[in-house]
Design a protein around this motif. Structure first.
Motif: not given
Length: 140
Positions: A53-80
């Motif tokens: 997950v390059p270029g994403v800050s730690r705060e913008d990564i979400e990990v959800t676990i539901d039984g055997p299902v793992v969901t990874l979500r990353a969001e990026i907000r970049q501006q000049d």
């Protein structure tokens, strides 16, 4: 027999030649990858997951676990950025999110799961949930 037609960048080439100032790619990258790439390893006690997950800050990564299902979500907000006294001639901003879910062979113990993010790699340690002991039913 099926023939595959090669996809060309006909319109991209056209706009590059006809209107070169109109067709400009961002200078600071393409944003997030289309898919989070993962490696999953198994030990008798746990699963070890490494996700790029390059270029994403730690705060913008979400990990959800539901039984055997793992969901990874990353969001990026970049501006000049713009400093005082500068005139903004062009601004290229990009925002985006990517997510990925996968199922492991066994349920995960949420209470003891751990996550670490360093140098663009998310490392998850997902202990296996012990199966519940069978209960003997009383027959009436």
């Amino acid at each position: 027999m099926n023939r595959l037609i090669a996809r060309s960048n006909l319109f991209d080439d056209f706009f590059k030649d006809v209107a070169p100032g109109f067709y400009v790619k961002p200078l600071h990258g393409e944003g997030l990858p289309a898919q989070i790439r993962i490696d999953v390893k198994e030990t008798p006690e746990a699963y070890a997951v490494e996700a790029e997950v390059p270029g994403v800050s730690r705060e913008d990564i979400e990990v959800t676990i539901d039984g055997p299902v793992v969901t990874l979500r990353a969001e990026i907000r970049q501006q000049d950025s713009q400093s005082e006294g500068e005139k903004l001639l062009r601004s290229e901003r990009y925002y985006g999110a990517v997510s990925r879910s996968f199922q492991l062979p066994q349920d995960i113990d949420n209470a003891t799961s751990k996550a670490k993010y360093e140098n663009g790699v998310l490392q998850l340690t997902l202990p296996k949930k012990l199966p519940a002991a069978g209960q003997r039913l009383t027959i009436e």
